[in-house]
Design a protein around this motif. Structure first.
Motif, mmCIF file in Angstrom:
data_model
loop_
_atom_site.group_PDB
_atom_site.id
_atom_site.type_symbol
_atom_site.label_atom_id
_atom_site.label_comp_id
_atom_site.label_asym_id
_atom_site.label_seq_id
_atom_site.Cartn_x
_atom_site.Cartn_y
_atom_site.Cartn_z
ATOM 1 N N ALA A 80 0.872 -1.319 -0.069
ATOM 2 C CA ALA A 80 0.190 -0.037 -0.151
ATOM 3 C C ALA A 80 0.801 1.299 0.021
ATOM 4 O O ALA A 80 1.993 1.229 0.549
ATOM 5 C CB ALA A 80 -0.826 -0.013 1.246
ATOM 6 N N GLN A 81 0.323 2.182 -0.417
ATOM 7 C CA GLN A 81 1.395 3.569 -0.774
ATOM 8 C C GLN A 81 0.635 4.154 0.859
ATOM 9 O O GLN A 81 0.063 4.290 1.295
ATOM 10 C CB GLN A 81 0.579 4.596 -1.662
ATOM 11 N N VAL A 82 2.322 4.671 1.193
ATOM 12 C CA VAL A 82 2.372 5.312 2.349
ATOM 13 C C VAL A 82 2.703 6.681 2.579
ATOM 14 O O VAL A 82 3.046 7.397 3.585
ATOM 15 C CB VAL A 82 3.120 4.245 3.446
ATOM 16 N N GLY A 83 3.053 7.176 1.050
ATOM 17 C CA GLY A 83 3.502 8.630 1.335
ATOM 18 C C GLY A 83 4.055 8.890 -0.373
ATOM 19 O O GLY A 83 4.147 7.877 -1.158
ATOM 20 N N GLY A 84 4.444 10.109 -0.502
ATOM 21 C CA GLY A 84 4.979 10.334 -1.979
ATOM 22 C C GLY A 84 4.974 11.737 -1.868
ATOM 23 O O GLY A 84 4.599 12.522 -1.093
ATOM 24 N N LEU A 85 5.906 12.005 -3.096
ATOM 25 C CA LEU A 85 6.028 13.451 -3.393
ATOM 26 C C LEU A 85 6.122 13.754 -4.795
ATOM 27 O O LEU A 85 7.141 13.063 -5.651
ATOM 28 C CB LEU A 85 7.142 13.753 -2.714
ATOM 29 N N ARG A 137 5.981 6.050 -2.279
ATOM 30 C CA ARG A 137 6.491 4.894 -1.129
ATOM 31 C C ARG A 137 5.248 3.846 -0.892
ATOM 32 O O ARG A 137 4.242 4.413 -0.537
ATOM 33 C CB ARG A 137 7.100 5.542 0.107
ATOM 34 N N TYR A 138 6.000 2.710 -0.886
ATOM 35 C CA TYR A 138 4.946 1.599 -0.790
ATOM 36 C C TYR A 138 5.462 0.496 0.451
ATOM 37 O O TYR A 138 6.698 0.344 0.466
ATOM 38 C CB TYR A 138 4.632 0.758 -1.842
ATOM 39 N N THR A 139 4.523 0.072 1.422
ATOM 40 C CA THR A 139 4.712 -0.767 2.307
ATOM 41 C C THR A 139 3.742 -2.110 2.221
ATOM 42 O O THR A 139 2.754 -1.752 1.762
ATOM 43 C CB THR A 139 5.118 -0.286 3.740
ATOM 44 N N GLY A 140 4.391 -3.216 2.768
ATOM 45 C CA GLY A 140 3.381 -4.087 2.833
ATOM 46 C C GLY A 140 4.245 -5.371 3.410
ATOM 47 O O GLY A 140 5.339 -5.526 3.444
ATOM 48 N N LYS A 141 3.469 -6.409 3.921
ATOM 49 C CA LYS A 141 4.098 -7.509 4.583
ATOM 50 C C LYS A 141 3.801 -8.710 3.513
ATOM 51 O O LYS A 141 2.626 -8.979 3.250
ATOM 52 C CB LYS A 141 3.533 -7.906 5.928
ATOM 53 N N LYS A 142 4.694 -9.490 3.494
ATOM 54 C CA LYS A 142 4.589 -10.650 2.168
ATOM 55 C C LYS A 142 5.192 -11.817 3.402
ATOM 56 O O LYS A 142 6.172 -11.711 4.183
ATOM 57 C CB LYS A 142 5.365 -10.622 1.210
ATOM 58 N N TYR A 143 4.507 -13.124 3.325
ATOM 59 C CA TYR A 143 4.947 -14.161 3.890
ATOM 60 C C TYR A 143 6.325 -14.584 3.235
ATOM 61 O O TYR A 143 6.763 -14.146 1.999
ATOM 62 C CB TYR A 143 4.077 -15.322 3.635
ATOM 63 N N ARG A 144 7.212 -15.068 4.099
ATOM 64 C CA ARG A 144 8.709 -15.478 3.780
ATOM 65 C C ARG A 144 8.557 -16.551 2.825
ATOM 66 O O ARG A 144 7.632 -17.435 2.478
ATOM 67 C CB ARG A 144 9.364 -16.174 4.967
ATOM 68 N N LYS A 145 9.571 -16.459 1.648
ATOM 69 C CA LYS A 145 9.651 -17.453 0.339
ATOM 70 C C LYS A 145 9.958 -18.802 0.994
ATOM 71 O O LYS A 145 9.514 -19.925 0.661
ATOM 72 C CB LYS A 145 10.670 -17.015 -0.427
#
Length: 126
Positions: A93-98, A113-121
């Motif tokens: 998800a977008q968490v900021g930007g300029l 800027r984008y952040t998110g959680k992904k399960y480990r490979k």
């Protein structure tokens, strides 16, 4: 994750038509030489362990900045919105930007800027 983002962008016809061959990791274009749209994928931090169970971390938390550089404001906006949609589908998800304009070179830049959680490979082998 970096390759997953790149592959998702390369699967989008609009992005490939406008910036194909100019989607880079870490490499920023020279502003003075920019004629065609460029996209830069830049990890801002290494993945960090998140969501723990049984003394193991389950997910990696990712933080990326993706920049779009063009000579046309409307194209910059359209590419940035396409990327936003792609990132959402990837679970980030977008968490900021300029957005900004460099008047010396006539370049529109959109850095989100984008952040998110992904399960480990390797989650299935823990």
């Amino acid at each position: 994750m970096l390759d997953e983002i790149y592959q998702a962008m390369m699967a989008d016809d609009f992005i490939v038509e406008n910036a194909g061959g100019r989607i880079k990791y870490y490499e920023y274009p020279e502003a003075a030489d920019l004629q065609e749209p460029h996209i830069v994928i830049d990890p801002l931090a290494p993945p960090s362990p998140e969501d723990f169970a049984d003394n193991n971390w389950l997910k990696d938390d990712h933080l990326y900045q993706i920049e779009v550089w063009t000579k046309k404001r409307t194209l910059t906006d359209m590419l940035a919105k396409k990327i936003q949609s792609i990132m959402w589908k990837l679970g980030l998800a977008q968490v900021g930007g300029l957005p900004e304009y460099d008047k010396d070179y006539g370049i529109f830049r959109d850095a989100r800027r984008y952040t998110g959680k992904k399960y480990r490979k390797d989650f299935d082998t823990l």
